[in-house]
Design a protein around this motif. Structure first.
Motif, short mmCIF file in Angstrom:
data_model
loop_
_atom_site.label_atom_id
_atom_site.label_comp_id
_atom_site.label_asym_id
_atom_site.label_seq_id
_atom_site.Cartn_x
_atom_site.Cartn_y
_atom_site.Cartn_z
N GLN A 1 47.33 11.07 -42.67
CA GLN A 1 46.00 10.59 -43.03
C GLN A 1 45.20 10.24 -41.79
N VAL A 2 43.92 10.44 -41.88
CA VAL A 2 42.99 10.10 -40.79
C VAL A 2 41.87 9.27 -41.38
N GLN A 3 41.57 8.17 -40.73
CA GLN A 3 40.42 7.35 -41.11
C GLN A 3 39.35 7.50 -40.04
N LEU A 4 38.12 7.64 -40.49
CA LEU A 4 36.99 7.81 -39.59
C LEU A 4 35.99 6.68 -39.83
N VAL A 5 35.58 6.04 -38.75
CA VAL A 5 34.62 4.95 -38.85
C VAL A 5 33.45 5.25 -37.93
N GLU A 6 32.26 5.38 -38.54
CA GLU A 6 31.05 5.65 -37.78
C GLU A 6 30.34 4.36 -37.41
N SER A 7 29.57 4.42 -36.35
CA SER A 7 28.71 3.31 -35.95
C SER A 7 27.54 3.87 -35.16
N GLY A 8 26.50 3.04 -35.02
CA GLY A 8 25.39 3.41 -34.17
C GLY A 8 24.13 3.82 -34.88
N GLY A 9 24.16 3.88 -36.20
CA GLY A 9 22.94 4.23 -36.92
C GLY A 9 21.92 3.10 -36.87
N GLY A 10 20.74 3.38 -37.39
CA GLY A 10 19.71 2.35 -37.41
C GLY A 10 18.33 2.94 -37.60
N LEU A 11 17.34 2.11 -37.32
CA LEU A 11 15.94 2.49 -37.45
C LEU A 11 15.34 2.68 -36.07
N VAL A 12 14.65 3.79 -35.88
CA VAL A 12 14.05 4.09 -34.59
C VAL A 12 12.72 4.79 -34.82
N GLN A 13 11.81 4.64 -33.89
CA GLN A 13 10.53 5.34 -33.99
C GLN A 13 10.67 6.79 -33.55
N ALA A 14 9.79 7.62 -34.05
CA ALA A 14 9.79 9.01 -33.64
C ALA A 14 9.68 9.11 -32.12
N GLY A 15 10.48 10.02 -31.57
CA GLY A 15 10.54 10.17 -30.13
C GLY A 15 11.63 9.35 -29.47
N GLY A 16 12.21 8.44 -30.22
CA GLY A 16 13.25 7.58 -29.69
C GLY A 16 14.62 8.23 -29.71
N SER A 17 15.62 7.42 -29.35
CA SER A 17 16.99 7.91 -29.24
C SER A 17 17.96 6.97 -29.94
N LEU A 18 19.05 7.55 -30.39
CA LEU A 18 20.17 6.80 -30.93
C LEU A 18 21.46 7.51 -30.53
N ARG A 19 22.53 6.74 -30.45
CA ARG A 19 23.84 7.33 -30.17
C ARG A 19 24.81 6.90 -31.27
N LEU A 20 25.35 7.88 -31.95
CA LEU A 20 26.34 7.63 -32.98
C LEU A 20 27.75 7.78 -32.40
N SER A 21 28.65 6.96 -32.90
CA SER A 21 30.05 7.05 -32.50
C SER A 21 30.91 7.16 -33.75
N CYS A 22 32.05 7.81 -33.60
CA CYS A 22 32.99 7.94 -34.72
C CYS A 22 34.39 7.88 -34.15
N ALA A 23 35.14 6.88 -34.57
CA ALA A 23 36.50 6.70 -34.09
C ALA A 23 37.48 7.09 -35.18
N ALA A 24 38.46 7.89 -34.80
CA ALA A 24 39.50 8.32 -35.73
C ALA A 24 40.75 7.46 -35.53
N SER A 25 41.35 7.06 -36.63
CA SER A 25 42.58 6.28 -36.57
C SER A 25 43.54 6.77 -37.64
N GLY A 26 44.70 6.16 -37.68
CA GLY A 26 45.70 6.59 -38.65
C GLY A 26 46.65 7.55 -37.98
N SER A 27 46.44 8.82 -38.25
CA SER A 27 47.26 9.87 -37.62
C SER A 27 46.32 10.91 -37.01
N PRO A 28 45.62 10.51 -35.92
CA PRO A 28 44.57 11.38 -35.38
C PRO A 28 45.08 12.53 -34.53
#
Length: 115
Positions: free
Chosen positions: A1-28
């Motif tokens: 089994q693999v568990q995936l946890v995302e982070s980094g979302g949110g609200l941003v204005q057009a033209g802006g930037s965001l960075r999403l992350s996703c960490a795998a755990s369990g049996s990656p």
């Protein structure tokens, strides 16, 4: 089994930037492909970008030149750097990992781009 946890979302204005992350755990171990999909309200889930454990990348045409996917195999983590965001990028972003032919999915993280 693999568990995936995302982070980094949110609200941003057009033209802006965001960075999403996703960490795998369990049996990656032996995860071959990791990537990101997104689903906007009333639309089907669509591919954003994928990356293999060898670093080969694939992007949707709509994000080429604006988004960059990267992967830290030692940390079992995949990232999505999103620049020059547009209102049409608004969606729930899902992390995915493929291991032994089976696809695992995260719970999703909301990205909202205001105009």
């Amino acid at each position: 089994q693999v568990q995936l946890v995302e982070s980094g979302g949110g609200l941003v204005q057009a033209g802006g930037s965001l960075r999403l992350s996703c960490a795998a755990s369990g049996s990656p171990f032996s995860i071959v492909v990791m990537g990101w999909y997104r689903q906007a309200p009333g639309k089907q889930r669509e591919l954003v970008a994928t990356i293999t454990n060898g670093g080969r990348q694939n992007y949707a045409d709509s994000v080429k030149g604006r988004f960059t996917i990267s992967r830290d195999n030692a940390k079992n983590t995949v990232y999505l750097q999103m620049n020059s965001l547009k209102p049409e990028d608004t969606a729930v972003y899902y992390c995915t990992a493929t291991r032994f032919g089976f696809d695992y999915w995260g719970q999703g993280t909301q990205v909202t781009v205001s105009s």
